[in-house]
Design a protein around this motif. Structure first.
Motif, short mmCIF file in Angstrom:
data_model
loop_
_atom_site.label_atom_id
_atom_site.label_comp_id
_atom_site.label_asym_id
_atom_site.label_seq_id
_atom_site.Cartn_x
_atom_site.Cartn_y
_atom_site.Cartn_z
N GLU A 559 28.31 46.41 21.27
CA GLU A 559 28.87 47.44 22.14
C GLU A 559 30.06 46.94 22.94
OE1 GLU A 559 25.85 49.36 24.40
OE2 GLU A 559 25.02 50.33 22.62
N ASP A 561 33.51 47.01 23.80
CA ASP A 561 34.58 47.97 23.52
C ASP A 561 35.89 47.27 23.16
OD1 ASP A 561 34.71 46.99 26.10
OD2 ASP A 561 35.63 48.78 26.94
N ALA A 587 35.23 53.29 19.93
CA ALA A 587 35.73 52.76 21.21
C ALA A 587 35.64 53.83 22.30
CB ALA A 587 37.17 52.28 21.06
N LEU A 590 32.12 54.10 23.59
CA LEU A 590 31.69 52.96 24.41
C LEU A 590 32.39 52.91 25.77
CD1 LEU A 590 31.62 50.18 21.66
CD2 LEU A 590 29.66 51.33 22.69
N SER A 591 33.45 53.68 25.94
CA SER A 591 34.22 53.61 27.19
C SER A 591 33.39 54.12 28.36
CB SER A 591 35.50 54.42 27.06
OG SER A 591 36.32 53.90 26.03
#
Length: 637
Positions: A559, A561, A587, A590-591
């Motif tokens: 995880e 990013d 991405a 995961l932000s």
């Protein structure tokens, strides 16, 4: 300040951007690298292996009206009466300026206005045509009729008689279906705000000439008014490619549309996003930005505590944190929640609120996190760390004054706490107040010389100030005094990489990787792996090895990013657009913050548009490849 490291890159001045606040020394966050790279290579960004468009956040509006006016200026301060002649001259100059600044809704090929003569107006003997009669006309006569009707339509448009112009262009189309006639009629509908008709006519024009740039821009304009942002983005992108990226307005429109599309999708993602902890790399970096302290008295391993009690759960949470793994941090978060539910925490209640607030902050539950820290301070005003963490949250939310106020309150409680100066220095750094940041980092060092990140960040700040020699000296001292700490080698490698000293940078990254393996084999920091991948890419264009390193980082921390985004960009550089899109979308998932999500989605939408352009305009795909070869392939910064 979040755990994402503060950027080293000297290519741009750091601004207050809540999507990239940080609490640890720099590792050149990916979005910062790519944004810098984009700003320095404007045309190339769109063309390397397709389209890698970066949102600037401050694009110039494509359809803007020019509000400037021209007025005659008197040569003296006295108020003089303006003659009719002067007024006519001023009006003439104003009309000339307005003509020069007309927007792109004007029809194509409007003839220059001629002075009136005694000759008859050609519109008085215009051919009368309709669907039933035009078919009987010879081809040459139809062409001549079409030309006359077009010029008459242009004149009507110039007179702002838009409905008359629409009728005339329509008759011209009956005589000869021509993309210019459709586009000119679309300009009339554009002036009337009939966006559906604009789309209809520009689509007809493009069916006859698929690379008609003015029609593409008009249709994109109409799509944007209809809030069909993805369609508008596709048209503006195709227009940019056809124009060879020479039209700044079209390029700015792409940036603007990317942001609109990304913001709309980002809000939807944020609303449905499960609140969870970020990657263990992120959490670890945030937690270690505070100096390690012993557990509060009574919460050590030897204490006789019931695991089902509030204090027992508080101790269990602290023990789980020490694992530095995803499972450990999830367990810690759950334990701190449980501890406050069970109550009976005694003197540790304030600390429990501090820890629960910390993990709520890491899950981006900022409102609840602030409440917990408020409660922690209320119960124990001397707990300095609660002020510092609350200041970090205020800063991430854009409340600079609130952050500064909390640092002042922390100093009132314990003026000699080195963490206060370290984190206040971070605030100065983010605001590009480097001299003030350097003072606070040095004060933090004076109070506690054993905290490595104060030294590292001081070296980074010196670098940002342009004191390269001082920065290098600081890092050499760090290596001498902290020779077993992987972080110092990683960040020193960042500085060397920024100076394009590739061989030396890679050597430092490799040392950092080995030290990480030795000290934390199960939970190593993956940033040195990612940095080495970027160094190999920039230096040797070694895509296979760079990808291998990113994949290794993702095995260790699925995880992370930064690893995901770096992998996406590496794939995009190689023209593996479909694979790159998957990583950009990952991405975004995961932000943590809305700004980070929008950034990631901007890349995803740019990549998706690349695929759509290739599918809809296959001839442009080959042109893109040729342009990429012409401009070369700049490295990611």
């Amino acid at each position: 300040m979040s755990a994402e490291p503060i950027p080293i890159s000297t290519a741009r001045t750091t601004a207050l951007d809540t999507s990239s606040l940080s609490s640890e020394p720099s590792s050149l966050p990916l979005w910062d690298r790519l944004s810098t790279w984009a700003s320095e290579n404007k045309a190339v960004v769109y063309t390397i292996a397709g389209i890698a468009v970066v949102v600037t956040g401050a694009g110039v509006l494509y359809y803007r009206s020019d509000s400037r006016t021209t007025s005659p200026q008197s040569g003296s301060d006295e108020k003089t009466r303006v003659s009719k002649k002067d007024r006519r001259k001023a009006k003439k100059e104003k009309d000339k300026e307005q003509t020069q600044t007309q927007n792109k809704s004007e029809p194509d090929q409007i003839p220059k206005q001629k002075p009136p003569t005694v000759e008859s107006d050609p519109s008085e003997d215009l051919p009368q045509v309709d669907p039933s009669t035009v078919e009987s006309l010879p081809d040459q006569e139809r062409k001549e009729y079409a030309t006359k009707l077009k010029f008459a339509g242009n004149k009507a448009y110039g007179d702002k008689s838009y409905n008359e112009a629409i009728n005339l262009y329509g008759k011209a189309i009956l005589c000869k279906p021509d993309p210019i006639f459709y586009s000119n009629r679309a300009a009339c509908y554009n002036a009337l705000g009939n966006w559906d008709k604009v789309v209809e006519d520009t689509t007809a024009a493009l069916a006859l000439d698929s690379e008609y740039v003015k029609a593409l821009n008009r249709r994109a304009n109409a799509y944007e008014h209809l809030e069909k942002f993805s369609e508008a983005l596709l048209d503006y992108t195709a227009s940019c490619i056809i124009d060879g990226f020479r039209n700044d307005q079209s390029a700015q429109s792409v940036e603007r549309l990317l942001k609109k599309v990304a913001e709309a999708k980002g809000k939807a993602i944020l609303e449905g996003k499960e609140k969870r902890l970020p990657s263990p790399t992120f959490v670890t970096n945030y937690l270690q930005s505070f100096r390690p302290r012993p557990r509060p008295e009574g919460l050590d391993d030897d204490a006789d505590l019931d695991e089902g009690s509030g204090k027992g759960q508080l101790r269990a949470g602290l023990a789980a944190m020490e694992k530095k793994t995803s499972e450990g941090y999830d367990a810690a978060s759950a334990a701190f929640n449980k501890a406050l539910e069970l109550r009976d925490l005694g003197d540790h209640e304030s600390f429990a609120y501090n820890m629960r607030g910390t993990f709520r902050y890491l899950r981006s539950e900022n409102a609840d996190a602030l409440k917990d820290l408020d409660k922690s301070i209320e119960l124990q005003p001397t707990l300095v760390q609660s002020y510092i963490k609350r200041a970090s949250m205020h800063l991430e939310l854009g409340n600079r004054d609130g952050a500064a106020e909390d640092f002042e309150k922390a100093m009132e409680q314990k003026q000699e706490d080195p963490d206060i100066y370290y984190h206040r220095a971070q605030l100065h750094f983010i605001l590009a107040e480097f001299a003030e940041a350097a003072k606070d980092y040095q004060k933090s060092i004076d109070l506690d010389r054993d905290f490595i990140f104060s030294h590292i960040q001081l070296g980074v700040t010196q670098y940002k100030m342009g004191s390269i020699a001082s920065s290098m000296a600081t890092f050499r001292r760090c290596i001498k005094n902290f020779d077993k700490m992987p972080d110092v080698y990683n960040y020193y490698g960042e500085l060397l990489l920024d100076q394009q000293k590739y061989s030396e940078a890679i050597e430092r990254f490799e040392t950092a990787i080995e030290l990480e393996k030795q000290s934390k084999p199960l939970c190593m920091n993956v940033l040195p792996l990612i940095n080495k991948a970027l160094a190999l890419f920039q230096w040797k264009q070694d895509f296979p090895e760079a990808e291998k390193l990113c994949q290794k980082a993702l095995i260790i921390d699925p995880e992370c990013d930064i690893a995901v985004a770096t992998m996406a960009q590496l794939l995009l550089q190689q023209g593996k657009v479909t694979d790159a899109l998957k990583y950009f979308e990952r991405a975004a998932e995961l932000s943590r913050t809305e700004g980070e999500i929008v950034n990631a989605l901007s890349y995803a939408e740019a990549t998706r548009t690349q695929l759509e352009v290739q599918e809809k305009y296959p001839q442009l795909a080959s042109r893109l490849q040729g342009m990429g070869g012409q401009f070369g392939a700049p490295g990611m910064r």
